[in-house]
Write a protein that holds these residues in place. Structure first.
Motif, PDB file in Angstrom:
ATOM      1  N   TYR A 168      93.864  54.611   0.187  1.00 50.20           N
ATOM      2  CA  TYR A 168      94.002  53.503   1.150  1.00 50.20           C
ATOM      3  C   TYR A 168      93.184  53.808   2.401  1.00 50.20           C
ATOM      4  N   CYS A 169      92.320  52.872   2.785  1.00 46.10           N
ATOM      5  CA  CYS A 169      91.421  53.045   3.923  1.00 46.10           C
ATOM      6  C   CYS A 169      91.699  51.974   4.982  1.00 46.10           C
ATOM      7  N   PHE A 170      91.841  52.438   6.230  1.00 46.13           N
ATOM      8  CA  PHE A 170      92.086  51.531   7.359  1.00 46.13           C
ATOM      9  C   PHE A 170      90.978  51.759   8.395  1.00 46.13           C
ATOM     10  N   PRO A 171      90.077  50.816   8.579  1.00 38.84           N
ATOM     11  CA  PRO A 171      89.091  50.946   9.668  1.00 38.84           C
ATOM     12  C   PRO A 171      89.800  50.829  11.027  1.00 38.84           C
ATOM     13  N   VAL A 172      89.561  51.780  11.895  1.00 39.20           N
ATOM     14  CA  VAL A 172      90.171  51.778  13.229  1.00 39.20           C
ATOM     15  C   VAL A 172      89.087  52.101  14.254  1.00 39.20           C
ATOM     16  N   THR A 173      89.382  51.766  15.525  1.00 42.90           N
ATOM     17  CA  THR A 173      88.436  52.013  16.616  1.00 42.90           C
ATOM     18  C   THR A 173      89.005  53.070  17.554  1.00 42.90           C
ATOM     19  N   VAL A 174      88.192  54.056  17.866  1.00 42.59           N
ATOM     20  CA  VAL A 174      88.604  55.103  18.805  1.00 42.59           C
ATOM     21  C   VAL A 174      87.738  54.990  20.055  1.00 42.59           C
ATOM     22  N   HIS A 175      88.318  55.343  21.201  1.00 45.96           N
ATOM     23  CA  HIS A 175      87.650  55.165  22.491  1.00 45.96           C
ATOM     24  C   HIS A 175      87.551  56.493  23.207  1.00 45.96           C
ATOM     25  N   ALA A 176      86.471  56.639  23.982  1.00 46.00           N
ATOM     26  CA  ALA A 176      86.255  57.853  24.763  1.00 46.00           C
ATOM     27  C   ALA A 176      87.158  57.846  25.983  1.00 46.00           C
ATOM     28  N   GLY A 177      87.602  59.042  26.378  1.00 44.49           N
ATOM     29  CA  GLY A 177      88.364  59.180  27.607  1.00 44.49           C
ATOM     30  C   GLY A 177      89.838  58.906  27.475  1.00 44.49           C
ATOM     31  N   VAL A 178      90.323  58.546  26.329  1.00 42.09           N
ATOM     32  CA  VAL A 178      91.756  58.290  26.150  1.00 42.09           C
ATOM     33  C   VAL A 178      92.228  59.013  24.889  1.00 42.09           C
ATOM     34  N   LYS A 179      93.560  59.144  24.762  1.00 43.54           N
ATOM     35  CA  LYS A 179      94.134  59.701  23.542  1.00 43.54           C
ATOM     36  C   LYS A 179      94.344  58.569  22.531  1.00 43.54           C
ATOM     37  N   ASN A 180      93.700  58.693  21.412  1.00 44.65           N
ATOM     38  CA  ASN A 180      93.745  57.648  20.385  1.00 44.65           C
ATOM     39  C   ASN A 180      94.853  57.978  19.373  1.00 44.65           C
ATOM     40  N   TYR A 181      96.026  57.397  19.603  1.00 45.04           N
ATOM     41  CA  TYR A 181      97.163  57.606  18.711  1.00 45.04           C
ATOM     42  C   TYR A 181      97.288  56.440  17.724  1.00 45.04           C
ATOM     43  N   PHE A 182      97.593  56.819  16.475  1.00 44.96           N
ATOM     44  CA  PHE A 182      97.885  55.825  15.431  1.00 44.96           C
ATOM     45  C   PHE A 182      99.172  56.257  14.731  1.00 44.96           C
TER      46      PHE A 182
END
Length: 648
Positions: free
Chosen positions: A145-159
């Motif tokens: 199972y694949c989920f495309p997600v977006t991560v951003h610089a300068g913040v903690k990217n929690y999923f």
């Protein structure tokens, strides 16, 4: 015979070379498996994983789940079998600047319900996947199972992942860049194709050899490999993509059914490996018991009722199956040592691969280090099983060729013995014809001469009469020898067919004593009433005559011989038995050897000065067996006892 040995040696050499080749393939697969697993552990962007288990399943929302305390998570979803909901918190590495898209890859395929929560502009967005959703929904090329997600610089990217399943014990999660994911997918598809190809080749080999040899183990092994192939297709998700895309419940049914069938087939293969070599009785009970439980599981699956108890049992069975196989090997005494070592080594290797899967459940290692999505462990197990089956077939061939050699030898020996018996029978017939007529003429002449001498005064004829009596006795002894040889030849030719009838034993004894020399030495008390017996009277007379003749020849001169005939109704081998016992005295060194007494041509050490062939007691024992009776010998206080027991 030498040609058979050469063929056997050629087959053995070819088989050994093939086994070396398969072993090399097994080690190559192990090496490839390790390298592939190591490669799959690279490029993961997840920095931290946390696990929280709901105390009351289904009670938390995403807002509540975010505020909970998460424990460090390796890969283990649960170490028990209690249905519950698990939350995974994933911290993904941020890019150096700006934003970028990564793919969150979750496996394995058979996780029931996966819900991904991603925060966008302060709002939690959810997406779902799992094995009860359409196959195309959030599916990777390798059917995880694949989920495309977006991560951003300068913040903690929690999923956050909400997991609801009872089919799996652990969960693999990886965050990959799209290019890296494409490369991984290519590797996974290549590995999957290699695995399917090898398993299919092994199954095809088993089918071809089974058609040629009809060995049961090959038929079971072929079914086992087909089930393994289908199970691998199902566990990878390819079966669902090909056949059950719109009917996901069929994929779940197929997965659980194939898993049980795979256990059953593996159990039957191991049972067949041991059966012909004397498997212990307890192993048979173990196989039957496990098969009965697995059949109940199949019934439960058909009723759409899969419980954690069944999963627990299957987990335990897979864990101990190799150990039980190894434990049963010491009882297989008929199994050659080399074959036993190979079976033990193969079982331990398969057990090691199965136990490796247990290590993540204990939290000792990460599953992406010891397993790969292509299920290399199943492939290696298939190769190891094929080596074990091939070794078993080799042993069966060796045993079969040895038995055929022994059969050919026995046929040749029987043919020689038949020819020898035929030639001996012809010789005896010739000697009987050539000797009996002259002996009869000599007996008649001696009788006439004896009657002539009786007309002369006793003083003049006494010496001549004694010589003529000795001549007549010698003629009678020669007739007895010839008669014994004829009877033994008839016995060898299976010419004695008992004809049962009721008769009075007293009449047979009286007739024998009337013609028996030195009959006055025999003590026999005739019963006033008829002593009836149902057996063959002619064979009975031969037995009695030989025993009396033996007692007269080998007893002390002028000693008494006791003859006993009676019914015995005491508990014995037969409900009611007839006893014939002949007792006579022997000298201090004249007792026969009990171990050789009833052998053909046996003569005692001090019996060679007496006429005889050594066939009398052999004939007696053989006739007793034909009549369904027995004879035994006892020696006590210088007296020997021959006791014949016949059933009434």
């Amino acid at each position: 015979m030498s040609q058979v040995r050469n063929v056997l040696n050629v087959r053995t050499v070819r088989t050994v070379h093939l086994m070396h080749f398969l072993r090399a393939c097994c080690w190559l697969l192990l090496t490839t498996f390790c390298l592939s697993a190591q490669a799959n552990s690279e490029h993961d962007l997840i920095m931290d994983r946390g696990l929280f288990v709901e105390s009351a399943p289904g009670s938390l929302t995403i807002e509540q789940a975010v505020t909970q305390d998460y424990n460090p998570f390796g890969v283990v979803l649960n170490r028990g079998f209690t249905p519950t909901i698990r939350w995974l918190r994933l911290l993904v590495q941020a890019p150096a600047q700006g934003s970028e898209q990564v793919v969150l890859r979750v496996g394995p395929h058979y996780i029931r319900d996966i819900q991904l929560f991603e925060q966008k502009e302060g709002v939690w967005i959810s997406r779902t996947a799992g094995d009860h959703f359409p196959v195309s929904q959030n599916a990777c090329a390798d059917h995880s199972y694949c989920f495309p997600v977006t991560v951003h610089a300068g913040v903690k990217n929690y999923f956050y992942l909400r997991i609801d399943t009872i089919n799996g014990f652990f969960l693999t999660t990886r965050a990959l860049q799209p290019d890296t994911l494409s490369s991984v997918m290519v590797d996974q598809q290549r590995n999957m194709g290699l695995e399917f190809g090898v398993i299919l080749a092994i199954a095809f080999w088993a089918l071809i050899v089974y058609i040629r040899t009809r060995h049961t183990i090959l038929g079971i092994f072929f079914i086992s490999e087909i089930v393994t192939l289908l199970f691998t297709l199902s566990s990878s998700g390819l079966l669902a993509a090909l056949f059950f895309e719109k009917h996901v419940w069929l994929d779940n049914l197929a997965f659980n059914t194939l898993y049980v069938f795979r256990l059953m087939a593996s159990l039957l293969v191991t049972n067949e490996l041991l059966k012909q070599f004397g498997a212990p009785r307890w192993y048979g009970y173990y196989v039957k018991g496990v098969l009965a439980i697995l059949c109940l599981e199949l019934l439960a699956i058909k009723l759409d009722y899969v419980t954690l108890l069944a999963l627990n049992f299957n987990f335990l069975l897979v864990s101990i199956m190799p150990l039980v196989l190894v434990a049963a090997l010491p009882w297989c005494h008929k199994m050659p040592v080399a074959h036993r070592r190979l079976i033990a080594g193969g079982a331990l290797l398969m057990g090691s691969l199965l136990w490796i899967d247990i290590l993540p459940l204990l939290g000792w290692v990460r599953p992406d280090i010891v397993s790969s999505p292509g299920n290399w462990g199943g492939l290696i197990v298939a190769v190891v099983l094929s080596i074990m089956v091939l070794s078993d077939i080799t042993q069966r061939r060796v045993i079969y060729d040895r038995e055929m050699q022994e059969l050919q030898f026995m046929r040749a020996r029987n043919l020689v013995e038949t020819e020898q018996i035929k030639e001996r029978s012809m010789l005896i017939d010739m000697l009987t014809h050539e000797l009996k007529n002259p002996l009869a003429t000599m007996r008649m002449a001696a009788g006439s001469l004896r009657r002539s001498l009786q007309q002369q005064p006793p003083k003049q004829s006494a010496d001549s009469t004694d010589r003529i009596d000795s001549m007549i006795q010698a003629i009678n002894n020669m007739n007895t020898v010839i008669e014994r040889c004829v009877q033994v030849d008839q016995l060898d030719q299976k010419g004695f067919s008992p004809k049962y009838e009721d008769f009075d034993v007293n009449e047979v004894v009286q007739a024998l004593l009337a013609s028996q020399p030195e009959a006055e030495r025999i003590d026999w008390r005739q019963q006033p009433s008829p002593l009836m017996l149902r057996t063959d009277p002619n064979l009975f007379a031969i037995v009695l005559a030989n025993l009396l003749d033996n007692a007269i020849k080998y007893s002390q001169p002028e000693s008494r011989i006791m003859l006993e005939l009676y019914d015995d109704h005491s508990i014995s081998e037969y409900a009611s038995r007839f006893i014939l016992r002949v007792t006579n005295t022997v000298g201090e060194n004249d007792a026969p050897d009990p171990g050789s007494l009833f052998n053909r041509y046996y003569r005692g050490e001090y019996a060679h000065d007496k006429s005889g062939t050594g066939l009398g007691l052999y004939l007696v024992k053989s006739l007793c067996k034909i009549l369904g009776g027995s004879i035994r010998f006892e020696h006590k206080d210088h007296r020997v006892h021959f006791t014949v027991e016949l059933k009434r």
